[in-house]
Scaffold this motif. Structure first.
Motif, PDB file in Angstrom:
ATOM      1  N   ALA A   1       0.849  -1.188   0.000  1.00 33.71           N
ATOM      2  CA  ALA A   1       0.000   0.000   0.000  1.00 33.71           C
ATOM      3  C   ALA A   1       0.880   1.232   0.000  1.00 33.71           C
ATOM      4  CB  ALA A   1      -0.926   0.009   1.214  1.00 33.71           C
ATOM      5  N   GLY A   2       0.322   2.334  -0.486  1.00 36.80           N
ATOM      6  CA  GLY A   2       1.079   3.571  -0.543  1.00 36.80           C
ATOM      7  C   GLY A   2       0.282   4.737   0.001  1.00 36.80           C
ATOM      8  N   VAL A   3       0.954   5.654   0.665  1.00 41.03           N
ATOM      9  CA  VAL A   3       0.341   6.869   1.181  1.00 41.03           C
ATOM     10  C   VAL A   3       1.100   8.062   0.621  1.00 41.03           C
ATOM     11  CG1 VAL A   3      -0.177   8.249   3.222  1.00 41.03           C
ATOM     12  CG2 VAL A   3      -0.422   5.763   3.305  1.00 41.03           C
ATOM     13  N   ILE A   4       0.367   8.994   0.033  1.00 44.05           N
ATOM     14  CA  ILE A   4       0.963  10.237  -0.453  1.00 44.05           C
ATOM     15  C   ILE A   4       0.568  11.332   0.532  1.00 44.05           C
ATOM     16  CG2 ILE A   4       1.033  11.922  -2.334  1.00 44.05           C
ATOM     17  CD1 ILE A   4       0.534   9.656  -4.279  1.00 44.05           C
TER      18      ILE A   4
ATOM     19  N   LEU B   1       4.243  -0.931   3.489  1.00 45.90           N
ATOM     20  CA  LEU B   1       3.684   0.370   3.170  1.00 45.90           C
ATOM     21  C   LEU B   1       4.784   1.270   2.632  1.00 45.90           C
ATOM     22  CD1 LEU B   1       1.044   2.185   3.562  1.00 45.90           C
ATOM     23  CD2 LEU B   1       2.185   3.029   5.616  1.00 45.90           C
ATOM     24  N   GLN B   2       4.412   2.082   1.635  1.00 46.53           N
ATOM     25  CA  GLN B   2       5.313   3.093   1.108  1.00 46.53           C
ATOM     26  C   GLN B   2       4.723   4.473   1.364  1.00 46.53           C
ATOM     27  OE1 GLN B   2       7.185   1.889  -2.929  1.00 46.53           O
ATOM     28  NE2 GLN B   2       5.083   1.139  -3.008  1.00 46.53           N
ATOM     29  N   VAL B   3       5.576   5.464   1.497  1.00 46.56           N
ATOM     30  CA  VAL B   3       5.120   6.832   1.664  1.00 46.56           C
ATOM     31  C   VAL B   3       5.906   7.731   0.729  1.00 46.56           C
ATOM     32  CG1 VAL B   3       6.748   7.294   3.557  1.00 46.56           C
ATOM     33  CG2 VAL B   3       4.671   8.682   3.329  1.00 46.56           C
ATOM     34  N   TRP B   4       5.251   8.767   0.234  1.00 47.61           N
ATOM     35  CA  TRP B   4       5.932   9.798  -0.540  1.00 47.61           C
ATOM     36  C   TRP B   4       5.375  11.149  -0.137  1.00 47.61           C
ATOM     37  CZ3 TRP B   4       4.613  13.770  -3.853  1.00 47.61           C
ATOM     38  CH2 TRP B   4       5.700  14.397  -4.499  1.00 47.61           C
TER      39      TRP B   4
ATOM     40  N   GLN C   1      -1.084  -1.720  -4.533  1.00 46.02           N
ATOM     41  CA  GLN C   1      -2.455  -2.134  -4.852  1.00 46.02           C
ATOM     42  C   GLN C   1      -3.482  -1.158  -4.265  1.00 46.02           C
ATOM     43  OE1 GLN C   1      -0.331  -4.931  -3.330  1.00 46.02           O
ATOM     44  NE2 GLN C   1       0.380  -4.744  -5.439  1.00 46.02           N
ATOM     45  N   VAL C   2      -3.120  -0.459  -3.205  1.00 53.56           N
ATOM     46  CA  VAL C   2      -3.963   0.581  -2.614  1.00 53.56           C
ATOM     47  C   VAL C   2      -3.114   1.822  -2.404  1.00 53.56           C
ATOM     48  CG1 VAL C   2      -5.315   1.300  -0.611  1.00 53.56           C
ATOM     49  CG2 VAL C   2      -5.513  -1.040  -1.456  1.00 53.56           C
ATOM     50  N   VAL C   3      -3.641   2.972  -2.814  1.00 55.63           N
ATOM     51  CA  VAL C   3      -2.961   4.252  -2.603  1.00 55.63           C
ATOM     52  C   VAL C   3      -3.939   5.215  -1.953  1.00 55.63           C
ATOM     53  CG1 VAL C   3      -1.876   6.248  -3.709  1.00 55.63           C
ATOM     54  CG2 VAL C   3      -1.385   3.933  -4.551  1.00 55.63           C
ATOM     55  N   ILE C   4      -3.480   5.925  -0.938  1.00 52.93           N
ATOM     56  CA  ILE C   4      -4.298   6.919  -0.250  1.00 52.93           C
ATOM     57  C   ILE C   4      -3.618   8.271  -0.379  1.00 52.93           C
ATOM     58  CG2 ILE C   4      -5.412   7.556   1.915  1.00 52.93           C
ATOM     59  CD1 ILE C   4      -4.849   4.587   2.796  1.00 52.93           C
ATOM     60  N   THR C   5      -4.354   9.258  -0.870  1.00 56.24           N
ATOM     61  CA  THR C   5      -3.804  10.611  -0.987  1.00 56.24           C
ATOM     62  C   THR C   5      -4.360  11.471   0.143  1.00 56.24           C
ATOM     63  OG1 THR C   5      -5.552  11.331  -2.515  1.00 56.24           O
ATOM     64  CG2 THR C   5      -3.558  10.406  -3.491  1.00 56.24           C
ATOM     65  N   THR C   6      -3.463  12.177   0.825  1.00 49.32           N
ATOM     66  CA  THR C   6      -3.847  12.924   2.028  1.00 49.32           C
ATOM     67  C   THR C   6      -3.234  14.322   2.018  1.00 49.32           C
ATOM     68  OG1 THR C   6      -1.935  12.186   3.333  1.00 49.32           O
ATOM     69  CG2 THR C   6      -3.869  10.748   3.313  1.00 49.32           C
ATOM     70  N   THR C   7      -3.230  14.963   0.852  1.00 54.56           N
ATOM     71  CA  THR C   7      -2.509  16.223   0.695  1.00 54.56           C
ATOM     72  C   THR C   7      -3.468  17.397   0.458  1.00 54.56           C
ATOM     73  OG1 THR C   7      -2.308  16.277  -1.719  1.00 54.56           O
ATOM     74  CG2 THR C   7      -0.782  14.829  -0.527  1.00 54.56           C
ATOM     75  N   PRO C   8      -2.975  18.630   0.641  1.00 49.27           N
ATOM     76  CA  PRO C   8      -3.755  19.809   0.286  1.00 49.27           C
ATOM     77  C   PRO C   8      -3.418  20.313  -1.114  1.00 49.27           C
ATOM     78  CG  PRO C   8      -1.894  20.497   1.585  1.00 49.27           C
ATOM     79  CD  PRO C   8      -1.775  18.993   1.429  1.00 49.27           C
TER      80      PRO C   8
ATOM     81  N   GLU D   1       5.038   8.508  -8.622  1.00 53.99           N
ATOM     82  CA  GLU D   1       4.806   7.556  -9.719  1.00 53.99           C
ATOM     83  C   GLU D   1       5.247   6.155  -9.325  1.00 53.99           C
ATOM     84  OE1 GLU D   1       6.009   6.832 -14.444  1.00 53.99           O
ATOM     85  OE2 GLU D   1       6.725   8.617 -13.367  1.00 53.99           O
ATOM     86  N   ALA D   2       6.443   6.027  -8.752  1.00 54.47           N
ATOM     87  CA  ALA D   2       6.931   4.713  -8.338  1.00 54.47           C
ATOM     88  C   ALA D   2       6.030   4.106  -7.275  1.00 54.47           C
ATOM     89  CB  ALA D   2       8.361   4.834  -7.820  1.00 54.47           C
ATOM     90  N   LEU D   3       5.546   4.933  -6.371  1.00 56.83           N
ATOM     91  CA  LEU D   3       4.655   4.448  -5.317  1.00 56.83           C
ATOM     92  C   LEU D   3       3.367   3.891  -5.910  1.00 56.83           C
ATOM     93  CD1 LEU D   3       3.848   6.122  -1.935  1.00 56.83           C
ATOM     94  CD2 LEU D   3       1.978   5.590  -3.484  1.00 56.83           C
TER      95      LEU D   3
END
Length: 330
Positions: free
Chosen positions: A135-138, A160-163, A199-206, A192-194
């Protein structure tokens, strides 16, 4: 004379934390919204450019629920320069039978944080693939932490990955969350790599420009986008709406005004009268969520008043059971 219960953030933290049960409460509130009878007006928003601030007010009346809440969420973004938090807020809880104030929840936004993360958990429950290796979190803020915890309540994740734009903050996130989540957390070299390896990505940015491109999508990917909650924000490339197999939102009217649908309409990829599936309908079983492991899915969350009423009602009942709070005369 009626008594009003005052509950502090510290007391509310003793009553409510992120859990599968809280996910169930939010999923049930969503389902009630889809089934009809809920009164949920549009978000009342005030932009305050003179002080670099904004205020949102959300509420919902849910038939059968003992209480309903009116939530006030201020954001004053110069506050850190004054040694103050940017975000705070409170919830006023009223009797659903009489309209008399039952309680004031001085949560400083804590309950909003929990119900927001729980909505991400509900989205994962119905829309994420069953098998999630990576999973990835931006983003690297509080929701980046809570949303990852919510995901792990719904799916077994191996890593888990984070960017984030600030690599030092991303590295700090990875160190902290490795211990909190109990799985390896690493920093991705790029968004992009994340996306391409998750399989799951969550975006949490402004973000005001997309942080995810449609070119990065791949079969079996689910994206939960929860950062876009005002008209100037945009996390997701509008072309994702054309490429994804399933796009759902928490509320079409809100997504058109302050969510990712707004950008897709502006780009001409959908029309303003497009009716997308809503997470409440999916939660109620009225429309399907993910039906195949290789689908590409997106869920856009803008935050709804029904979530606030549900979490406030839960918190008040638990606080009462624990004997917490201070009663004052109205």
């Amino acid at each position: 004379m009626a008594k009003i219960k005052i509950l502090t953030e510290a007391e509310l933290r003793q009553c409510v934390s992120l859990s599968k049960e809280v996910h169930d409460v939010i999923a049930a509130a969503f389902a009630r919204l889809a089934q009809g009878g809920v009164v949920m007006p549009p978000v009342l928003s005030m932009e305050l450019p003179q002080v670099n601030g904004e205020v949102d007010v959300k509420t919902a009346f849910v038939p059968g629920m003992e209480n309903f809440a009116i939530k006030v969420s201020p954001g004053f973004f110069d506050n850190p320069l004054k040694g103050l938090p940017s975000l705070n807020g409170l919830m006023v809880v009223l009797s659903a039978e009489t309209g008399i104030v039952s309680a004031v929840l001085l949560d400083n936004g804590y309950l909003t944080d929990i119900r927001t993360a729980a909505a991400g958990g509900v989205a994962a429950r119905f829309m994420a693939p069953r098998q999630v290796t990576t999973a990835g979190v931006i983003g690297t803020g509080l929701q980046a932490r809570l949303q990852a915890q919510a995901l792990l309540l719904e799916r077994q994740v191996e890593r888990l990955q984070v960017w984030g734009r600030d690599r030092a903050k991303a590295e700090q996130y990875a160190r902290e969350q490795t211990g909190v989540l109990g799985i390896p957390v690493s920093v991705a070299d790029s968004a992009e790599a994340l996306v391409k390896s998750s399989q799951v990505v969550i975006t949490t940015t402004p973000a005001k420009e997309p942080v995810i491109s449609a070119d990065w999508l791949h079969p079996g990917l689910h994206i939960t986008a929860m950062g876009t909650d005002s008209p100037e924000k945009n996390e997701i490339d509008p072309a994702v709406f054309a490429k994804a197999d399933l796009v759902a939102v928490d509320r079409v009217s809100q997504s058109l005004e302050r969510g990712e649908m707004r950008s897709a309409v502006k780009a001409g990829l959908i029309s303003a009268d497009t009716v997308l599936p809503e997470l409440p309908g999916i939660s109620a079983g009225l429309v399907p969520g993910r039906v195949a492991e290789d689908q590409i899915t997106l869920c856009d969350l803008t935050g709804t008043g029904v979530q606030d009423t549900a979490i406030a009602d839960l918190a008040l009942h638990r606080a009462t059971a624990k004997g917490l709070g201070t009663l004052i005369d109205s």
